[in-house]
Design an enzyme around this catalytic site. Structure first.
Site, mmCIF file in Angstrom:
data_model
loop_
_atom_site.group_PDB
_atom_site.id
_atom_site.type_symbol
_atom_site.label_atom_id
_atom_site.label_comp_id
_atom_site.label_asym_id
_atom_site.label_seq_id
_atom_site.Cartn_x
_atom_site.Cartn_y
_atom_site.Cartn_z
ATOM 1 N N THR A 101 0.814 -1.210 0.000
ATOM 2 C CA THR A 101 0.000 0.000 0.000
ATOM 3 C C THR A 101 0.853 1.267 0.000
ATOM 4 O O THR A 101 1.901 1.306 0.635
ATOM 5 C CB THR A 101 -0.940 -0.022 1.211
ATOM 6 O OG1 THR A 101 -1.871 -1.075 1.011
ATOM 7 C CG2 THR A 101 -1.691 1.283 1.382
ATOM 8 N N ARG A 129 -12.846 -9.185 -3.094
ATOM 9 C CA ARG A 129 -12.449 -8.799 -1.733
ATOM 10 C C ARG A 129 -12.036 -7.320 -1.716
ATOM 11 O O ARG A 129 -11.262 -6.862 -2.549
ATOM 12 C CB ARG A 129 -11.280 -9.674 -1.261
ATOM 13 C CG ARG A 129 -10.771 -9.341 0.161
ATOM 14 C CD ARG A 129 -9.574 -8.416 0.132
ATOM 15 N NE ARG A 129 -8.995 -8.224 1.468
ATOM 16 C CZ ARG A 129 -8.060 -7.306 1.734
ATOM 17 N NH1 ARG A 129 -7.598 -6.529 0.786
ATOM 18 N NH2 ARG A 129 -7.589 -7.172 2.952
ATOM 19 N N VAL A 130 -12.576 -6.584 -0.776
ATOM 20 C CA VAL A 130 -12.207 -5.181 -0.611
ATOM 21 C C VAL A 130 -11.567 -5.032 0.760
ATOM 22 O O VAL A 130 -12.085 -5.557 1.753
ATOM 23 C CB VAL A 130 -13.447 -4.273 -0.734
ATOM 24 C CG1 VAL A 130 -13.111 -2.833 -0.356
ATOM 25 C CG2 VAL A 130 -14.000 -4.337 -2.157
ATOM 26 N N GLY A 131 -10.446 -4.339 0.808
ATOM 27 C CA GLY A 131 -9.749 -4.141 2.080
ATOM 28 C C GLY A 131 -10.182 -2.858 2.764
ATOM 29 O O GLY A 131 -11.199 -2.243 2.428
ATOM 30 N N ASP A 132 -9.390 -2.447 3.723
ATOM 31 C CA ASP A 132 -9.674 -1.216 4.478
ATOM 32 C C ASP A 132 -9.386 0.044 3.665
ATOM 33 O O ASP A 132 -9.960 1.112 3.928
ATOM 34 C CB ASP A 132 -8.783 -1.170 5.722
ATOM 35 C CG ASP A 132 -7.299 -1.176 5.309
ATOM 36 O OD1 ASP A 132 -6.872 -2.152 4.668
ATOM 37 O OD2 ASP A 132 -6.605 -0.183 5.588
ATOM 38 N N THR A 152 -1.888 1.203 6.612
ATOM 39 C CA THR A 152 -1.545 0.013 5.842
ATOM 40 C C THR A 152 -1.594 -1.182 6.782
ATOM 41 O O THR A 152 -1.592 -1.019 8.002
ATOM 42 C CB THR A 152 -0.142 0.150 5.206
ATOM 43 O OG1 THR A 152 0.146 -1.027 4.441
ATOM 44 C CG2 THR A 152 0.933 0.303 6.262
HETATM 45 N N1 ASP Z 1 -4.420 -2.709 3.871
HETATM 46 C C1 ASP Z 1 -4.355 -3.309 2.574
HETATM 47 C C2 ASP Z 1 -5.458 -4.328 2.437
HETATM 48 O O1 ASP Z 1 -5.756 -5.044 3.387
HETATM 49 C C3 ASP Z 1 -3.076 -3.948 2.213
HETATM 50 C C4 ASP Z 1 -1.808 -3.278 2.642
HETATM 51 O O2 ASP Z 1 -1.811 -2.346 3.426
HETATM 52 O O3 ASP Z 1 -0.748 -3.711 2.196
HETATM 53 O O4 ASP Z 1 -5.988 -4.450 1.355
#
Ligand code: ASP
Length: 209
Positions: A101, A129-132, A152
């Protein structure tokens, strides 16, 4: 994602009017934060997802690239490795892997703050899938009364605790930025066992990572 396609998440927020825009599981655009900004500036919504987000980008003059143009050799190797040895997302994050990220926080001379976050999420993630990262208050937050934050780490942990908003509230209460980040991340580790990181700048210009 697990089907070998590019799906990206991104968000942008500004702290004067609390305006924000995000894209979730958007297709292969070179600069997803720029599309998030278009969502903020040209729609009355805060978050567009999937095909709708990709179509919105195209309709606003953004090129949709062949997936492979956004995939580095290292990312491809990681994807292939994960197909061979599937493991839980949380395990990967807690061993410092799978992080890709990019975050940004900024303050101008008038004390206006902004934050943005952009990610491919995690290698081999479930389709859809969707992250934060595109979620306001989880992947980023900006408020002139507090500061700007971008996070992140393990998205499924970050979103359950709204880490960016937690840090923002601590900044609003006057906490030093490094302590605000460390406390929120330690609490996340304690409560749900996930690892992560954050960058922030407070309303007076103090920064921490
Ligand atoms: N936070 C991001 C996710 O879970 C990934 C990352 O920070 O590397 O999609």
């Amino acid at each position: 994602n697990a089907a070998g396609r590019v799906e990206l998440d991104a968000v942008i927020m500004e702290g004067s009017g609390l305006r924000a825009g995000g894209v979730a599981a958007i297709g292969a655009v070179a600069n997803p934060v720029s599309v998030a900004r278009l969502v903020m500036e040209r729609t009355e919504h805060c978050l567009l997802a999937g095909e709708g987000a990709t179509e919105f980008a195209r309709a606003n003059g953004v090129a949709i690239l062949p997936d492979l143009e956004l995939v580095t050799a290292a990312a491809l190797a990681e994807f292939e490795e994960m197909q061979r040895f599937p493991t839980s997302v949380k395990t990967l994050f807690n061993h410092g892997l799978a992080h890709d990220t990019v975050g940004a926080v900024a303050i101008d001379e008038a004390g206006r703050v902004a934050a943005a976050t952009s990610t491919g999420g995690i290698s081999c993630k479930m389709v859809g899938r969707v992250g934060d990262s595109p979620l306001i208050g989880s992947g980023c937050y900006a408020d002139d009364f507090a500061g700007a934050v971008s996070t992140t780490g393990h998205g499924e942990s970050i979103m359950r605790l709204n880490i960016a908003r937690q840090i923002s509230l601590a900044l609003e209460g006057g906490a030093p930025p490094d302590e605000a980040c460390a406390a929120a991340l330690a609490n996340m580790r304690r409560r749900v066992g996930g690892c992560g990181g954050a960058i922030c700048v407070d309303r007076t210009g103090r920064a921490a990572a």
